[in-house]
Design a protein around this motif. Sequence first.
Motif, PDB file in Angstrom:
ATOM      1  N   ALA A 340     -31.707 -78.740  48.609  1.00  0.00           N
ATOM      2  CA  ALA A 340     -30.546 -78.277  49.370  1.00  0.00           C
ATOM      3  C   ALA A 340     -29.854 -77.137  48.640  1.00  0.00           C
ATOM      4  CB  ALA A 340     -29.572 -79.428  49.589  1.00  0.00           C
ATOM      5  N   PHE A 341     -29.783 -77.220  47.321  1.00  0.00           N
ATOM      6  CA  PHE A 341     -29.123 -76.177  46.543  1.00  0.00           C
ATOM      7  C   PHE A 341     -29.922 -74.873  46.556  1.00  0.00           C
ATOM      8  CE2 PHE A 341     -27.271 -79.781  43.739  1.00  0.00           C
ATOM      9  CZ  PHE A 341     -26.288 -80.013  44.686  1.00  0.00           C
ATOM     10  N   PHE A 342     -31.192 -74.942  46.125  1.00  0.00           N
ATOM     11  CA  PHE A 342     -31.902 -73.665  45.961  1.00  0.00           C
ATOM     12  C   PHE A 342     -32.405 -73.099  47.285  1.00  0.00           C
ATOM     13  CE2 PHE A 342     -35.290 -76.775  44.488  1.00  0.00           C
ATOM     14  CZ  PHE A 342     -36.178 -76.623  45.541  1.00  0.00           C
ATOM     15  N   LYS A 343     -32.666 -73.937  48.281  1.00  0.00           N
ATOM     16  CA  LYS A 343     -33.137 -73.380  49.542  1.00  0.00           C
ATOM     17  C   LYS A 343     -31.978 -72.801  50.349  1.00  0.00           C
ATOM     18  CE  LYS A 343     -36.688 -73.113  50.421  1.00  0.00           C
ATOM     19  NZ  LYS A 343     -37.644 -74.031  51.023  1.00  0.00           N
ATOM     20  N   ALA A 344     -30.813 -73.458  50.338  1.00  0.00           N
ATOM     21  CA  ALA A 344     -29.633 -72.862  50.978  1.00  0.00           C
ATOM     22  C   ALA A 344     -29.308 -71.538  50.308  1.00  0.00           C
ATOM     23  CB  ALA A 344     -28.448 -73.812  50.893  1.00  0.00           C
ATOM     24  N   LEU A 345     -29.412 -71.501  48.983  1.00  0.00           N
ATOM     25  CA  LEU A 345     -29.169 -70.258  48.242  1.00  0.00           C
ATOM     26  C   LEU A 345     -30.103 -69.149  48.706  1.00  0.00           C
ATOM     27  CD1 LEU A 345     -28.199 -68.483  45.873  1.00  0.00           C
ATOM     28  CD2 LEU A 345     -29.775 -69.757  44.395  1.00  0.00           C
ATOM     29  N   MET A 346     -31.373 -69.446  48.844  1.00  0.00           N
ATOM     30  CA  MET A 346     -32.326 -68.389  49.199  1.00  0.00           C
ATOM     31  C   MET A 346     -32.204 -67.972  50.659  1.00  0.00           C
ATOM     32  SD  MET A 346     -35.715 -69.151  46.925  1.00  0.00           S
ATOM     33  CE  MET A 346     -35.851 -70.869  47.343  1.00  0.00           C
ATOM     34  N   PHE A 347     -31.907 -68.911  51.537  1.00  0.00           N
ATOM     35  CA  PHE A 347     -31.685 -68.519  52.930  1.00  0.00           C
ATOM     36  C   PHE A 347     -30.464 -67.612  53.053  1.00  0.00           C
ATOM     37  CE2 PHE A 347     -34.459 -71.912  54.816  1.00  0.00           C
ATOM     38  CZ  PHE A 347     -35.131 -71.076  55.687  1.00  0.00           C
ATOM     39  N   LEU A 348     -29.375 -68.006  52.389  1.00  0.00           N
ATOM     40  CA  LEU A 348     -28.189 -67.162  52.432  1.00  0.00           C
ATOM     41  C   LEU A 348     -28.444 -65.832  51.728  1.00  0.00           C
ATOM     42  CD1 LEU A 348     -25.300 -69.733  51.817  1.00  0.00           C
ATOM     43  CD2 LEU A 348     -26.295 -68.943  53.970  1.00  0.00           C
ATOM     44  N   GLY A 349     -29.238 -65.858  50.664  1.00  0.00           N
ATOM     45  CA  GLY A 349     -29.601 -64.609  50.002  1.00  0.00           C
ATOM     46  C   GLY A 349     -30.420 -63.717  50.906  1.00  0.00           C
ATOM     47  N   SER A 350     -31.324 -64.291  51.665  1.00  0.00           N
ATOM     48  CA  SER A 350     -32.107 -63.484  52.605  1.00  0.00           C
ATOM     49  C   SER A 350     -31.201 -62.900  53.677  1.00  0.00           C
ATOM     50  CB  SER A 350     -33.204 -64.333  53.247  1.00  0.00           C
ATOM     51  OG  SER A 350     -32.664 -65.290  54.147  1.00  0.00           O
ATOM     52  N   GLY A 351     -30.194 -63.669  54.099  1.00  0.00           N
ATOM     53  CA  GLY A 351     -29.244 -63.132  55.069  1.00  0.00           C
ATOM     54  C   GLY A 351     -28.457 -61.965  54.505  1.00  0.00           C
ATOM     55  N   SER A 352     -28.124 -62.033  53.221  1.00  0.00           N
ATOM     56  CA  SER A 352     -27.425 -60.916  52.577  1.00  0.00           C
ATOM     57  C   SER A 352     -28.304 -59.677  52.559  1.00  0.00           C
ATOM     58  CB  SER A 352     -27.026 -61.313  51.152  1.00  0.00           C
ATOM     59  OG  SER A 352     -26.294 -60.290  50.522  1.00  0.00           O
ATOM     60  N   VAL A 353     -29.596 -59.879  52.305  1.00  0.00           N
ATOM     61  CA  VAL A 353     -30.537 -58.748  52.333  1.00  0.00           C
ATOM     62  C   VAL A 353     -30.641 -58.171  53.743  1.00  0.00           C
ATOM     63  CG1 VAL A 353     -32.968 -58.105  52.056  1.00  0.00           C
ATOM     64  CG2 VAL A 353     -31.856 -59.576  50.353  1.00  0.00           C
ATOM     65  N   ILE A 354     -30.768 -59.034  54.731  1.00  0.00           N
ATOM     66  CA  ILE A 354     -30.871 -58.581  56.126  1.00  0.00           C
ATOM     67  C   ILE A 354     -29.607 -57.823  56.529  1.00  0.00           C
ATOM     68  CG2 ILE A 354     -31.064 -59.366  58.518  1.00  0.00           C
ATOM     69  CD1 ILE A 354     -32.684 -61.784  57.385  1.00  0.00           C
ATOM     70  N   HIS A 355     -28.475 -58.336  56.113  1.00  0.00           N
ATOM     71  CA  HIS A 355     -27.188 -57.683  56.395  1.00  0.00           C
ATOM     72  C   HIS A 355     -27.167 -56.283  55.806  1.00  0.00           C
ATOM     73  CE1 HIS A 355     -22.847 -56.888  55.601  1.00  0.00           C
ATOM     74  NE2 HIS A 355     -22.682 -57.473  56.777  1.00  0.00           N
ATOM     75  N   ALA A 356     -27.685 -56.142  54.580  1.00  0.00           N
ATOM     76  CA  ALA A 356     -27.689 -54.831  53.919  1.00  0.00           C
ATOM     77  C   ALA A 356     -28.732 -53.887  54.497  1.00  0.00           C
ATOM     78  CB  ALA A 356     -27.948 -55.019  52.418  1.00  0.00           C
ATOM     79  N   MET A 357     -29.791 -54.447  55.083  1.00  0.00           N
ATOM     80  CA  MET A 357     -30.916 -53.644  55.567  1.00  0.00           C
ATOM     81  C   MET A 357     -30.819 -53.323  57.054  1.00  0.00           C
ATOM     82  SD  MET A 357     -33.102 -52.876  53.156  1.00  0.00           S
ATOM     83  CE  MET A 357     -34.570 -52.576  54.102  1.00  0.00           C
ATOM     84  N   GLY A 358     -29.640 -53.414  57.622  1.00  0.00           N
ATOM     85  CA  GLY A 358     -29.502 -53.060  59.033  1.00  0.00           C
ATOM     86  C   GLY A 358     -30.267 -53.979  59.952  1.00  0.00           C
ATOM     87  N   ASP A 359     -30.333 -55.263  59.600  1.00  0.00           N
ATOM     88  CA  ASP A 359     -30.975 -56.303  60.415  1.00  0.00           C
ATOM     89  C   ASP A 359     -32.485 -56.358  60.245  1.00  0.00           C
ATOM     90  OD1 ASP A 359     -30.247 -58.480  61.928  1.00  0.00           O
ATOM     91  OD2 ASP A 359     -30.691 -57.520  63.835  1.00  0.00           O
ATOM     92  N   GLU A 360     -33.033 -55.657  59.293  1.00  0.00           N
ATOM     93  CA  GLU A 360     -34.481 -55.690  59.055  1.00  0.00           C
ATOM     94  C   GLU A 360     -34.854 -56.957  58.293  1.00  0.00           C
ATOM     95  OE1 GLU A 360     -37.839 -55.323  59.641  1.00  0.00           O
ATOM     96  OE2 GLU A 360     -37.211 -53.226  59.885  1.00  0.00           O
ATOM     97  N   GLN A 361     -35.901 -57.654  58.761  1.00  0.00           N
ATOM     98  CA  GLN A 361     -36.368 -58.883  58.118  1.00  0.00           C
ATOM     99  C   GLN A 361     -37.764 -58.753  57.517  1.00  0.00           C
ATOM    100  OE1 GLN A 361     -33.945 -61.944  61.109  1.00  0.00           O
ATOM    101  NE2 GLN A 361     -36.050 -62.401  60.545  1.00  0.00           N
TER     102      GLN A 361
END
Length: 677
Positions: A340-361
């Motif tokens: 729960a700790f590290f996977k929530a962290l990585m999902f939210l981290g991926s969202g931060s990347v997507i946010h910075a990349m103009g919605d690119e996944q």
Amino acid sequence: MLEVTWLIPALPLAGFLALLVAGRRLGEPLAGWLATAAVGGSFAATVVVFLGLLGEHAEERTFTQTLFEWVPAGGFSVDVGFLADPLSVTMCLFITGVATLIHLYAVGYMHGDPDFTKFFVYLNLFVFSMLMLVLGDNLLVTFLGWEGVGACSYFLVSFWHTSDANASAGKKAFVTNRIGDWGYMIAMFLTFTALGSISYVDIAAGAGGLATTTATGITVLLLVGAVGKSAQLPLFVWLPDAMAGPTPVSALIHAATMVTSGVYLLTRMNPVIAQAADWAPMTIAVVGALTALFAATIAVAQTDIKKVLAYSTVSQLGYMFLAIGSGAYIAAIFHMVTHAFFKALMFLGSGSVIHAMGDEQDMRRMGALRKLLPITAATFIVGWLAIAGVPPFSGFWSKDEILLYAYDTSPVLWAIGLVTAVLTGFYMSRQVFLTFFGEARWDRPITDAAPDLACERGLLPGGDDGLEGDEAESPTVRNVYESGHRPHGVGPQEAISSPHESPWTMTVPLVVLAGLAAVGGALQLPFTSSTRRLEHWLEPVVAPDEAIISVATSLKVGLAVVAVIGGLIGIAGAVVLYLRRRPADRPAEPRVLARGWFYDSTISAFVGGPGRKAFDAVAWFDRTVIDGAVNGTAALVRGTGGGLRRTQTGFVRAYVGLLTGGAVILVFVMILRGVVL
């Protein structure tokens, strides 16, 4: 202190109702803050209950709170009540804690969304349903929450439902879970038939008297339910598609809440599993091991940053099922918490990347983001080291315990788990290197930066994306830019200018979760009895794992070293292929892995072809034969009744005539009878 147990689910419910009534008036961001405060208050109430239980003696750490009688029906009676014990409170602690951080993150992530308020309405309802699931003191209340999280997942996964792909993903999650729900319901019915109660306290007390056949049947049916909710083979297909929802949804559903429901259910019903035939828990272990390996092989070839994490979640859940099947319930809960700790962290981290990349996944469009997103990169790397099993991060301790008990159960299962650990180190390292290291591929048009991705999106001729049929026409794959509308997850065609770090509402949860992922292993260290804190805490509900293991201490250390070496081998392989080689020199990922072994497409082809014809045939049989028989019987009765109705004329002379005729017939029969005799 235990009397406040009812507040734990009540506060998210109150938040849901308040947002439902006044959410539009509050608007952005007040609606988000209200929802966050409601879940944060639930976390505070959970801490109070935890302290209350901690003050009790170990054998007295069970508190039942009945709210009202729900279903009184003869000998069957069900109350709406809560069971606060070490297992349920442990679940509530990380559910409400992680959910609070995700709510805070969503305030920043969903900024500007026209349905901002609606999103938090669904989130609060989801958390309430999940808390009902884990706090319910009987199988029926748990099932209420079980169905609640299923319905909320449909709303949240298909939140951006204007896209056909997103709407289909929500329906897929809902329908797939219904298959597992069938197993849960039949298991509940069988439990009541055998024990006369579906209360967990009564089940724990009476499980020892169950016949082996009955206990085995309940266990297998519970496994069916757990396989659906926790996305195991063969019902895992809904979870990767659920990435269509907003990233906070991915973190909430796939890290700390819904997908852990099956693991919780099997752990809660461990007294029944203990009475089942030996092959039943072994089946749970085999399903978990095969799912872990199967999902890991698919994750190594995914290019969507969230799809990698989705298949990783399926794989890690497989580890938890492997632990349960091996009798290591505490190890399963331990890994559930660290995951729960590290996977929530990585999902939210991926969202931060997507946010910075103009919605690119797509990771083929990323690279070299560690300098521009320093907080996101640093925290994501902590999650990567944790899931890869690098000591002393939390994932090492929990995964090592599971592998240890798997070895005690079957060296074959241990070998499968070890290979999965190697693959985990590889695909998670691949994700980190493609996203945060190497050369930047976002600072120029997509046609120059990622020609293969441009081909898939119809911007360049040629290329083989391996898609067939309806998938090939999906607007999220081909010609997504023609209409001027880019679906979620598809970045701009032109260069992305200066990706930047996310706002504090998004980075603070990342930092907190990174700290938990780093030190979470302290909950259950294997050195001495005093360091096995989680084991002592859960002992009133689950027997200590140490009581069932027969592996020597020296072998335990050796197995841990082998597991660490395996993870490092996976990381080293990713370094060689994705960090030291240029994109043009990297080998292409096998198409069969990129397409998930064609498992999902095969199911879709069957359901849309022979499956549809079979369903049509069943519908015809039901409509023609079954309904025809029912309707025919009704027509016969109606015709007979109509004929008899004509005899009721209302004339006395007619009734006298019928009476006389009957008397004559009766006399005639009596005369004949006398002659014969």
